[in-house]
Design a protein around this motif. Structure first.
Motif, PDB file in Angstrom:
ATOM      1  N   ALA A  70      82.417  35.085  41.566  1.00 19.53           N
ATOM      2  CA  ALA A  70      83.359  34.689  42.615  1.00 19.53           C
ATOM      3  C   ALA A  70      82.762  33.612  43.515  1.00 19.53           C
ATOM      4  O   ALA A  70      83.429  32.627  43.846  1.00 19.53           O
ATOM      5  N   VAL A  71      81.493  33.773  43.889  1.00 15.70           N
ATOM      6  CA  VAL A  71      80.841  32.783  44.758  1.00 15.70           C
ATOM      7  C   VAL A  71      80.658  31.470  44.007  1.00 15.70           C
ATOM      8  O   VAL A  71      80.898  30.395  44.553  1.00 15.70           O
ATOM      9  N   GLU A  72      80.258  31.556  42.760  1.00 10.89           N
ATOM     10  CA  GLU A  72      80.074  30.336  41.971  1.00 10.89           C
ATOM     11  C   GLU A  72      81.404  29.588  41.791  1.00 10.89           C
ATOM     12  O   GLU A  72      81.444  28.357  41.839  1.00 10.89           O
ATOM     13  N   ALA A  73      82.490  30.327  41.623  1.00 11.55           N
ATOM     14  CA  ALA A  73      83.803  29.685  41.500  1.00 11.55           C
ATOM     15  C   ALA A  73      84.239  29.059  42.826  1.00 11.55           C
ATOM     16  O   ALA A  73      84.836  27.987  42.842  1.00 11.55           O
ATOM     17  N   PRO A  78      77.817  21.660  40.391  1.00  7.94           N
ATOM     18  CA  PRO A  78      77.750  21.032  39.077  1.00  7.94           C
ATOM     19  C   PRO A  78      76.440  20.299  38.784  1.00  7.94           C
ATOM     20  O   PRO A  78      76.127  20.055  37.617  1.00  7.94           O
ATOM     21  N   PHE A  79      75.656  19.977  39.805  1.00  6.05           N
ATOM     22  CA  PHE A  79      74.394  19.269  39.587  1.00  6.05           C
ATOM     23  C   PHE A  79      73.235  20.185  39.959  1.00  6.05           C
ATOM     24  O   PHE A  79      73.148  20.648  41.080  1.00  6.05           O
ATOM     25  N   GLY A  80      72.375  20.450  39.018  1.00  5.49           N
ATOM     26  CA  GLY A  80      71.217  21.285  39.298  1.00  5.49           C
ATOM     27  C   GLY A  80      71.388  22.731  38.901  1.00  5.49           C
ATOM     28  O   GLY A  80      70.431  23.432  38.671  1.00  5.49           O
ATOM     29  N   GLY A  81      72.620  23.195  38.835  1.00  2.00           N
ATOM     30  CA  GLY A  81      72.875  24.568  38.413  1.00  2.00           C
ATOM     31  C   GLY A  81      73.071  25.524  39.572  1.00  2.00           C
ATOM     32  O   GLY A  81      72.923  25.187  40.731  1.00  2.00           O
ATOM     33  N   PHE A  82      73.417  26.712  39.213  1.00  2.48           N
ATOM     34  CA  PHE A  82      73.703  27.776  40.176  1.00  2.48           C
ATOM     35  C   PHE A  82      72.796  28.949  39.865  1.00  2.48           C
ATOM     36  O   PHE A  82      72.821  29.436  38.738  1.00  2.48           O
ATOM     37  N   PRO A  83      72.011  29.411  40.757  1.00  2.00           N
ATOM     38  CA  PRO A  83      71.811  28.915  42.118  1.00  2.00           C
ATOM     39  C   PRO A  83      70.789  27.785  42.157  1.00  2.00           C
ATOM     40  O   PRO A  83      70.056  27.550  41.192  1.00  2.00           O
ATOM     41  N   GLY A 113      74.101  20.822  45.253  1.00  2.00           N
ATOM     42  CA  GLY A 113      74.447  20.667  43.842  1.00  2.00           C
ATOM     43  C   GLY A 113      75.809  20.035  43.605  1.00  2.00           C
ATOM     44  O   GLY A 113      76.366  20.146  42.525  1.00  2.00           O
ATOM     45  N   GLY A 114      76.359  19.385  44.617  1.00  2.00           N
ATOM     46  CA  GLY A 114      77.660  18.750  44.477  1.00  2.00           C
ATOM     47  C   GLY A 114      78.836  19.618  44.903  1.00  2.00           C
ATOM     48  O   GLY A 114      79.988  19.225  44.717  1.00  2.00           O
ATOM     49  N   ALA A 115      78.565  20.783  45.502  1.00  2.00           N
ATOM     50  CA  ALA A 115      79.660  21.688  45.891  1.00  2.00           C
ATOM     51  C   ALA A 115      80.600  21.035  46.896  1.00  2.00           C
ATOM     52  O   ALA A 115      81.821  21.076  46.721  1.00  2.00           O
ATOM     53  N   GLU A 116      80.051  20.442  47.948  1.00  2.00           N
ATOM     54  CA  GLU A 116      80.901  19.839  48.979  1.00  2.00           C
ATOM     55  C   GLU A 116      81.758  18.727  48.392  1.00  2.00           C
ATOM     56  O   GLU A 116      82.949  18.640  48.660  1.00  2.00           O
ATOM     57  N   ALA A 117      81.165  17.896  47.540  1.00  2.00           N
ATOM     58  CA  ALA A 117      81.923  16.812  46.913  1.00  2.00           C
ATOM     59  C   ALA A 117      82.991  17.362  45.975  1.00  2.00           C
ATOM     60  O   ALA A 117      84.103  16.832  45.908  1.00  2.00           O
TER      61      ALA A 117
END
Length: 126
Positions: A70-73, A78-83, A113-117
């Motif tokens: 859920a958090v990852e979604a 997308p860059f570097g991976g999760f977490p 990792g590009g989340a905000e973008a």
């Protein structure tokens, strides 16, 4: 932030207070950084907005595969991976606070990792 959310429960409780506090910190950095007390004294003032990073504070996210998914979604990286790795953010912090940084101040730098973008896109420029 806490007082605001307590006064108006529709503000989202602790999660709402977290977001309000982040916005307040971001606004303070942008206002304070160019002042004589900071830039005038040769001190760079920035904030780093990290994404989900593998730290003890984020352990609750990884305790359940359902929560992790859920958090990852909700905050895709997308860059570097999760977490993300703590050292990735630490390297940025070292540079921002080090002698090599001679020109960056008053910025909110997303090391996520590009989340905000991914989530905001070009909304800031519309």
């Amino acid at each position: 932030a806490v007082a605001l959310v307590e006064a108006d429960p529709s503000g989202g409780g602790p999660a709402g207070a977290y977001g309000i506090a982040k916005r307040a910190l971001n606004r303070w950095v942008r206002r304070a950084a160019p002042t004589p007390e900071w830039a005038g004294a040769g001190i760079a003032l920035n904030a780093v907005a990290s994404g989900v990073v593998d730290t003890p504070a984020a352990a609750w996210i990884f305790a359940s595969e359902e929560v992790r998914a859920a958090v990852e979604a909700a905050a895709p990286q997308p860059f570097g991976g999760f977490p993300g790795r703590p050292e990735w953010v630490a390297e940025l912090l070292c540079w921002l606070t080090g002698a090599d940084n001679r020109f960056v101040t008053g910025q909110i730098i997303f090391a996520d990792g590009g989340a905000e973008a991914s989530l905001i896109g070009d909304l800031h420029w519309r």
